[in-house]
Design a protein around this motif. Sequence first.
Motif, PDB file in Angstrom:
ATOM      1  N   SER A 185       0.927  -1.287  -0.022  1.00  0.00           N
ATOM      2  CA  SER A 185      -0.180   0.243  -0.055  1.00  0.00           C
ATOM      3  C   SER A 185       0.744   1.184   0.056  1.00  0.00           C
ATOM      4  CB  SER A 185      -0.903  -0.061   1.108  1.00  0.00           C
ATOM      5  OG  SER A 185      -1.613   1.545   1.565  1.00  0.00           O
ATOM      6  N   GLU A 186       0.681   2.143  -0.953  1.00  0.00           N
ATOM      7  CA  GLU A 186       1.516   3.278  -1.208  1.00  0.00           C
ATOM      8  C   GLU A 186       1.347   4.094   0.123  1.00  0.00           C
ATOM      9  OE1 GLU A 186       4.612   5.382  -2.569  1.00  0.00           O
ATOM     10  OE2 GLU A 186       3.699   3.627  -3.696  1.00  0.00           O
ATOM     11  N   ALA A 187       0.109   4.395   0.540  1.00  0.00           N
ATOM     12  CA  ALA A 187      -0.385   5.373   1.703  1.00  0.00           C
ATOM     13  C   ALA A 187       0.318   4.759   2.877  1.00  0.00           C
ATOM     14  CB  ALA A 187      -1.733   5.473   1.579  1.00  0.00           C
ATOM     15  N   TYR A 188       0.131   3.532   3.073  1.00  0.00           N
ATOM     16  CA  TYR A 188       0.707   3.037   4.491  1.00  0.00           C
ATOM     17  C   TYR A 188       2.153   3.206   4.414  1.00  0.00           C
ATOM     18  CZ  TYR A 188       1.358  -0.288   8.215  1.00  0.00           C
ATOM     19  OH  TYR A 188       1.550  -0.630   9.565  1.00  0.00           O
ATOM     20  N   ASN A 189       2.812   2.450   3.270  1.00  0.00           N
ATOM     21  CA  ASN A 189       4.243   2.576   3.048  1.00  0.00           C
ATOM     22  C   ASN A 189       4.803   4.330   3.671  1.00  0.00           C
ATOM     23  OD1 ASN A 189       6.431   0.854   2.248  1.00  0.00           O
ATOM     24  ND2 ASN A 189       7.103   2.805   1.212  1.00  0.00           N
ATOM     25  N   GLN A 190       4.002   5.091   3.037  1.00  0.00           N
ATOM     26  CA  GLN A 190       4.172   6.516   3.251  1.00  0.00           C
ATOM     27  C   GLN A 190       4.281   7.148   4.648  1.00  0.00           C
ATOM     28  OE1 GLN A 190       5.681   8.991   1.764  1.00  0.00           O
ATOM     29  NE2 GLN A 190       5.189   8.767  -0.265  1.00  0.00           N
ATOM     30  N   ARG A 191       3.100   6.545   5.600  1.00  0.00           N
ATOM     31  CA  ARG A 191       2.930   6.599   6.750  1.00  0.00           C
ATOM     32  C   ARG A 191       3.884   5.882   7.686  1.00  0.00           C
ATOM     33  NH1 ARG A 191      -1.725   7.740   4.463  1.00  0.00           N
ATOM     34  NH2 ARG A 191      -3.158   9.161   5.151  1.00  0.00           N
ATOM     35  N   ASN A 192       4.056   4.914   7.281  1.00  0.00           N
ATOM     36  CA  ASN A 192       5.023   3.683   8.165  1.00  0.00           C
ATOM     37  C   ASN A 192       6.549   4.223   8.029  1.00  0.00           C
ATOM     38  OD1 ASN A 192       5.567   1.551   9.890  1.00  0.00           O
ATOM     39  ND2 ASN A 192       5.768   0.129   8.099  1.00  0.00           N
ATOM     40  N   VAL A 193       7.162   4.257   6.761  1.00  0.00           N
ATOM     41  CA  VAL A 193       8.464   4.654   6.672  1.00  0.00           C
ATOM     42  C   VAL A 193       9.018   6.049   6.100  1.00  0.00           C
ATOM     43  CG1 VAL A 193       9.067   2.240   6.877  1.00  0.00           C
ATOM     44  CG2 VAL A 193       8.590   3.411   4.657  1.00  0.00           C
ATOM     45  N   LYS A 194       7.842   6.826   5.684  1.00  0.00           N
ATOM     46  CA  LYS A 194       7.990   8.269   5.166  1.00  0.00           C
ATOM     47  C   LYS A 194       8.689   8.066   3.645  1.00  0.00           C
ATOM     48  CE  LYS A 194       6.598  10.499   8.644  1.00  0.00           C
ATOM     49  NZ  LYS A 194       5.332   9.687   9.084  1.00  0.00           N
ATOM     50  N   MET A 195       8.447   7.096   2.985  1.00  0.00           N
ATOM     51  CA  MET A 195       8.950   6.733   1.636  1.00  0.00           C
ATOM     52  C   MET A 195       8.004   6.197   0.679  1.00  0.00           C
ATOM     53  SD  MET A 195      12.925   5.278   1.888  1.00  0.00           S
ATOM     54  CE  MET A 195      12.549   4.109   3.385  1.00  0.00           C
ATOM     55  N   SER A 196       8.217   6.687  -0.548  1.00  0.00           N
ATOM     56  CA  SER A 196       7.312   5.828  -1.594  1.00  0.00           C
ATOM     57  C   SER A 196       7.624   4.277  -1.430  1.00  0.00           C
ATOM     58  CB  SER A 196       7.284   6.435  -2.933  1.00  0.00           C
ATOM     59  OG  SER A 196       8.709   6.271  -3.366  1.00  0.00           O
ATOM     60  N   THR A 197       6.804   3.555  -2.330  1.00  0.00           N
ATOM     61  CA  THR A 197       7.463   2.095  -2.476  1.00  0.00           C
ATOM     62  C   THR A 197       8.620   1.937  -3.311  1.00  0.00           C
ATOM     63  OG1 THR A 197       5.689   1.824  -4.107  1.00  0.00           O
ATOM     64  CG2 THR A 197       5.059   1.033  -1.897  1.00  0.00           C
ATOM     65  N   GLN A 198       8.645   2.922  -4.249  1.00  0.00           N
ATOM     66  CA  GLN A 198       9.878   2.883  -5.272  1.00  0.00           C
ATOM     67  C   GLN A 198      11.012   3.258  -4.322  1.00  0.00           C
ATOM     68  OE1 GLN A 198       9.241   5.251  -8.716  1.00  0.00           O
ATOM     69  NE2 GLN A 198      11.270   5.160  -9.439  1.00  0.00           N
ATOM     70  N   GLU A 199      11.053   4.308  -3.518  1.00  0.00           N
ATOM     71  CA  GLU A 199      12.153   4.620  -2.705  1.00  0.00           C
ATOM     72  C   GLU A 199      12.432   3.547  -1.701  1.00  0.00           C
ATOM     73  OE1 GLU A 199      11.674   9.521  -2.075  1.00  0.00           O
ATOM     74  OE2 GLU A 199      10.348   8.262  -1.065  1.00  0.00           O
ATOM     75  N   SER A 200      11.545   2.989  -1.193  1.00  0.00           N
ATOM     76  CA  SER A 200      11.820   1.776  -0.227  1.00  0.00           C
ATOM     77  C   SER A 200      12.454   0.506  -1.159  1.00  0.00           C
ATOM     78  CB  SER A 200      10.434   1.238   0.304  1.00  0.00           C
ATOM     79  OG  SER A 200      10.009   2.156   1.183  1.00  0.00           O
ATOM     80  N   THR A 201      12.058   0.505  -2.209  1.00  0.00           N
ATOM     81  CA  THR A 201      12.525  -0.845  -3.017  1.00  0.00           C
ATOM     82  C   THR A 201      14.099  -0.224  -3.413  1.00  0.00           C
ATOM     83  OG1 THR A 201      10.386  -1.068  -4.319  1.00  0.00           O
ATOM     84  CG2 THR A 201      12.601  -1.944  -5.333  1.00  0.00           C
ATOM     85  N   ALA A 202      14.271   0.892  -3.278  1.00  0.00           N
ATOM     86  CA  ALA A 202      15.905   1.391  -3.999  1.00  0.00           C
ATOM     87  C   ALA A 202      16.678   1.273  -2.606  1.00  0.00           C
ATOM     88  CB  ALA A 202      15.639   2.840  -4.514  1.00  0.00           C
ATOM     89  N   ALA A 203      16.023   1.360  -1.455  1.00  0.00           N
ATOM     90  CA  ALA A 203      16.678   1.463  -0.130  1.00  0.00           C
ATOM     91  C   ALA A 203      16.892  -0.030   0.120  1.00  0.00           C
ATOM     92  CB  ALA A 203      15.906   1.836   1.023  1.00  0.00           C
ATOM     93  N   ILE A 204      15.886  -0.965   0.010  1.00  0.00           N
ATOM     94  CA  ILE A 204      16.132  -2.473   0.199  1.00  0.00           C
ATOM     95  C   ILE A 204      17.261  -3.138  -0.621  1.00  0.00           C
ATOM     96  CG2 ILE A 204      14.886  -4.899  -0.189  1.00  0.00           C
ATOM     97  CD1 ILE A 204      12.290  -3.153   0.898  1.00  0.00           C
ATOM     98  N   GLU A 205      17.300  -2.488  -1.813  1.00  0.00           N
ATOM     99  CA  GLU A 205      18.622  -3.132  -2.818  1.00  0.00           C
ATOM    100  C   GLU A 205      19.841  -2.643  -2.431  1.00  0.00           C
ATOM    101  OE1 GLU A 205      19.053  -3.357  -7.791  1.00  0.00           O
ATOM    102  OE2 GLU A 205      17.723  -1.775  -6.983  1.00  0.00           O
ATOM    103  N   ALA A 206      19.779  -1.430  -1.846  1.00  0.00           N
ATOM    104  CA  ALA A 206      21.100  -0.833  -1.277  1.00  0.00           C
ATOM    105  C   ALA A 206      21.590  -1.662  -0.063  1.00  0.00           C
ATOM    106  CB  ALA A 206      21.034   0.421  -0.785  1.00  0.00           C
ATOM    107  N   ILE A 207      20.337  -2.140   0.798  1.00  0.00           N
ATOM    108  CA  ILE A 207      20.738  -2.971   2.070  1.00  0.00           C
ATOM    109  C   ILE A 207      21.195  -4.159   1.699  1.00  0.00           C
ATOM    110  CG2 ILE A 207      19.510  -3.936   3.895  1.00  0.00           C
ATOM    111  CD1 ILE A 207      17.852  -1.549   4.038  1.00  0.00           C
TER     112      ILE A 207
END
Length: 199
Positions: free
Chosen positions: A20-42
């Motif tokens: 959920s895009e809205a939940y991702n924004q509220r939970n980690v303050k990022m879009s799902t695209q930004e979260s995917t990039a962060a996960i790839e870096a991790i």
Amino acid sequence: GAELALEAGVDELTVTISASEAYNQRNVKMSTQESTAAIEAIVGLAGSVPVDAVISCAFGSPYEGEIAPADVVALARRLDGAGVTSLTYADTTGMATPRRVDDLVDALDGVVRGVGLHLHDTRGAALVNAYAALERGITRFDTSVGGLGGSPFAHGAGGNLATEGLVALLDDLGVATDIDLDRLLEAASFLATLVDRPL
């Protein structure tokens, strides 16, 4: 956080992203695209250390309602491509039913490896959903003693699948867990005194 964990010598990392895009924004303050990039870096940082990605709201969002299994699978494919070693599908809001579990497993159809479930008991269905998943070959579940848990961003979400409930079910089915149910129940009773409410 991943850097500190790896420096401390952890043997596995868990990262979270929402379907959920809205939940991702509220939970980690990022879009799902930004979260995917962060996960790839991790994943790149982790090297040989396994990384499990938890896809929250895999069965529905408090903001967008039901999430289509195809959308969850599309996100799973991106994470699989990013190199995660396993994926856990979280029923963050407690919207899952055995039918929805079946629908997701059908949609996955071998797309990703290492499938697990993280179930919440908002509607009292966590254990029956775990049983439905077991029937489909899923054997990895997140649980919590006494069913503690919830989400501050999913109003009314119940606690997690109770470890003692799942162990009792598995014992009855003849599935070996090597967990002493009596001691587990003692731990849950003790935990109830710490949170000052029945579990």
